[in-house]
Design an enzyme around this catalytic site. Structure first.
Site: not given
Lengths: 546, 546
Positions: A483-484
């Site tokens: 997700d980063c």
């Protein structure tokens, strides 16, 4: 600095100082009722859904750290202390916190008075039990005042922390001897209430937080505890809390045990009331009857321990490496089960307000617990697949309470479809249960759109027929596993979500990670096709992957 | 119990005990930068929008009450106290809090040391100034340590209090002597930062909350203050704060004054950096140069007082009833101006997280301030009307920062359209400015849909051609003026909003209140029609109302 150690014989982690750098927490609950509990007694409880049905109020990122929990104030000869050190922070003569499998035990002492608190959520019931034992180790009699304290959350954790115009006016309670009922919104829009009780005659109670604490005070120094006298005030609006005052006289060597219960009760819509504005307490009374005695509480605790022994007994590694055995046989399996129970919906970093259960997370978590609870893994796969869209994409998250997709987050995380193949394939390899592929599963939670699970997997794979980028690699959509790698970190629009596909990169950005998944799980899908005789389709799939 | 009194000569309310039953607050700021400030120094600051651009962190419904603010710790001979009593709650020898027009003054003393803090937002600048004066009234020299403290909010107040997985990792700071820059997200998605500074050489600074406070501590007893030595640590992630340590040696009778500034700086997108990852500080330096000396701060304070004297001088009632004069000449007008400035978007009950500016509220508030600031009333009417839909209905709320309708709340509050007529009609009756009716105003914030304001009023009235119920009265939609008459108080759907028209009552429920508005403002609309020569339309309108 050492704060604790493993006790493998008891399958516990023992914390020996309350002043850990940050709170170190455990998770209670294996079914529908869950609690977070820190090494100082902090944390909160919820029923199924940390956002929508939160029983007790917790304050994230507050100072002092870790505000609110299930607290016991022990007032002995003018000194007030807590078995978990917080919130008074009175220095203890001895302290241990034992985080075990589904339970946490505090063992503390101060001025020759020993206290032990065993906190757990029993199997088969929707409550947290706190068994409190006090023992006088002094050579003279002690006359002790005990005050318990919890602060109720007005159910919806988001409204509870933002909509004060409304929620400072809605709190409602009922009282019976030794029982406090928190029934905010029960009349209007809920068929459930919370019950907080102790199995002994009480000297008094409090239900209004500001009265219990006093103005400009905090749980570190409640006015009622200082004065030593409960007010018996019944809250109406503002911030409902639950507190009992108990008085104990202990001769040298004598001990006393109390059983506190914080429970969640749901009534049939047509059976909500026993009189006008009086909640139907039948189920609450039945619950409290199950924990009326120390023996009953102990039996429930033993049943919980047996449950975990049985679960962790299914797979045992034997090596000469203690640390490897500890990790494989106890904590890794425990962690997988906790993850099954509440996904990542609530922790001390995840506020439990937004996300619910993750499509990706829950699918991949399956790999860790499918051998422990294959039946529940099967149910989970079907729940997850039910939030898939007809084109193979999926809601990224769903609410555990309603099991419907979370519209706030929406879809577009392109790794999601492939995780469904990963989880299902792992389930079948462990169980041999191919029948799951014939199970009729809704799309978008709509039963009229139900298709066999195999069709869901097919659409997961075929989703990428129309989701490849300029280099013929799979498009990332809003994110891949990481997700980063968020594509929308850079934004000019005030308040824009971090997780929305930007107009510039969105249509072309590819993910090498998803491409790897596509090949790996595409092949697993082809394997499934072959196993059930769809050899042509298997060939087509492998051709696409070649 | 008496906690304070009015001082009409200074146009102030003077609070004489910090321990009011609840915090008693004032509002600072008249243009774009706003602060809430309580009688103990609590509260927070924001630029334009309390949700999207919050500078400092505040904790609603916390215990002790009113956590976080702009705090000054004064450490004199081993005793630490605050001019506003909180957060140390050290008993003061004297205390007064003067809430004035756009400013708040604290005057306190302890052990023959007098402290005064003047807090205000200057006209024409985006900052809060805190002028701190200490005077030694003892007969011996005093060596004093002063520590200031604020905690930064990571801009978006909703994310700041819920998305810890992200926001505990994003905090970024820069430091210059006596200046702390809070620049979280400046690189990725913001062109603004906060600056916190003092106009004197500092003994040290702190920017990491947990370091400043110490583990399991709170602003009531910061570890750095206890130790008496700032750490000069530059925060990276976690919770950025701002603190300066100052050392003062005061002879008997001597005094010292410091000017603290908390400011908001916005840079041009193409002018964000002065070097790689070094923010462009030009505007910040310019701002700080404007408040470098006590004289500059005093001049800015005088300009603020002149501003209010001028504003409130526009209308003066003279009667023998002091209380009526006080209400009409000072506090009612002040309140109307505060309401104009921030609508009801932020208070100690309204968390500033959700609502923004209300269509209804802002329309009706116009009636209270149109005589004070007709130009701004005109602008406000056009802002409000721009969020109306083409069918005459409207977004119920809009974000002050973007001036666009708030989709979370949506529309369907059927009194809204009529309030637009009420506000516009009041504006024209006060100013005679009929030209506003020709102003081109967007629908739904889309300039391509712009029509003259008169057309907006027409659609407001005509909206009800298709919104009448079984008794030919106007439908209520989601609510009329009284939000507490909420139609959806009863719900079976977990997490359902309180403000959604239910399927059962929604289509038929009528509002007598809106019907009254329909007649009253329908006639005002007909009056407007006649004034600009639309006699036929006026007749049609009155026929509908007959």
């Amino acid at each position: 600095m050492k704060y604790g150690h493993f006790d493998d014989s008891k399958k516990e982690y023992v914390i020996t100082s309350p002043k850990t750098p940050l709170p170190w927490i455990n998770y209670l609950g294996c079914e529908s009722f869950f609690s977070l509990i820190s090494n100082t007694g902090g944390g909160y409880s919820f029923y199924k859904d940390a956002k929508l049905l939160r029983l007790t109020r917790y304050r994230y990122n507050n100072v002092p750290y870790d505000n609110n929990g299930r607290y016991f104030y022990i007032k002995d000869n003018g000194v007030t202390w807590n078995p978990g050190w917080q919130p008074t922070q009175t220095e203890l003569d001895s302290y241990a916190c034992r985080h075990g499998l589904g339970y946490t035990i505090f063992e503390s002492s101060k001025n020759d008075l020993a206290a032990s608190v065993t906190a757990f959520v029993p199997i088969g019931d929707n409550c947290e039990i706190n068994k409190l034992t006090l023992k006088n180790n002094a050579s003279t009699e002690k006359n002790i005042d005990i005050f318990s304290y919890i602060e109720f959350c007005l159910w919806n954790a988001v409204d509870d922390s933002s909509n004060f115009q409304r929620n400072l006016n809605t709190g409602e309670m009922e009282i019976e001897p030794g029982v406090i009922y928190h029934k905010t919104e029960y009349r209007e829009r809920r068929n459930h209430y919370a019950v907080y009780a102790v199995n002994a005659p009480v000297a008094g109670f409090d239900t209004d937080r500001d009265t219990f604490l006093g103005a400009y005070r905090s749980p570190s120094d409640p006015e009622v505890v200082e004065k030593g006298a409960a007010t018996n005030k019944i809250a109406s609006g503002w911030s409902p809390c639950g507190s009992f005052q108990l008085k104990a006289s202990l001769k040298p060597g004598e001990e006393v045990t109390y059983v506190f219960v914080l429970g969640y009760i749901e009534n049939d819509k047509n059976d909500k009331w026993e009189a006008l504005n009086v909640v139907n307490k039948k189920k609450a009374h039945e619950m409290l009857d199950r924990y009326k005695t120390t023996e009953q509480a102990d039996a429930a605790f033993k049943a919980l321990c047996d449950y975990w022994d049985n679960l962790l007994g299914k797979y045992t590694l034997e090596t000469e490496d203690d640390k490897l055995c500890r990790m494989v046989n106890i904590w890794n399996q425990y962690q997988c089960m906790v993850t099954f129970n509440m996904s990542r919906s609530a922790s001390y970093y995840e506020s439990g307000m937004g996300r619910g259960m993750g499509f990706r997370d829950s699918s991949q978590d399956l790999l860790g617990f499918v051998h422990l609870i294959p039946d529940k893994a099967r149910e989970r796969i079907i729940d997850i697949a039910s939030t898939q869209f007809e084109d193979g994409s999926a809601y990224h998250q769903y609410q555990p309470l309603t099991k419907t997709g979370n519209m706030d987050i929406g879809s577009g995380f392109n790794d999601d479809p492939l995780w469904l193949i990963a989880g299902t394939s792992a389930y079948i390899r462990e169980t041999g249960d191919f029948s799951i592929l014939d199970e009729m599963v809704p799309f978008d939670n709509k039963t009229e759109l139900a298709k066999p699970l195999m069709e869901h997997l097919r659409r997961s794979f075929n989703f990428f027929d129309n989701a490849k980028g300029p280099h013929k690699l799979t498009l990332i959509g809003r994110a891949d596993w990481n997700d980063c790698l968020n594509l929308n970190c850079f934004s000019d629009t005030p308040g824009e979500s971090f997780q929305t596909t930007g107009p510039s990169e969105g249509p072309v950005a590819e993910s090498v990670f998803i491409a790897g998944m596509y090949v790996k799980y595409g092949n697993e899908y082809a394997d499934l096709c072959e196993h059930i005789g769809l050899n042509d389709e298997a060939g087509e799939v492998r051709a696409k992957l070649a």
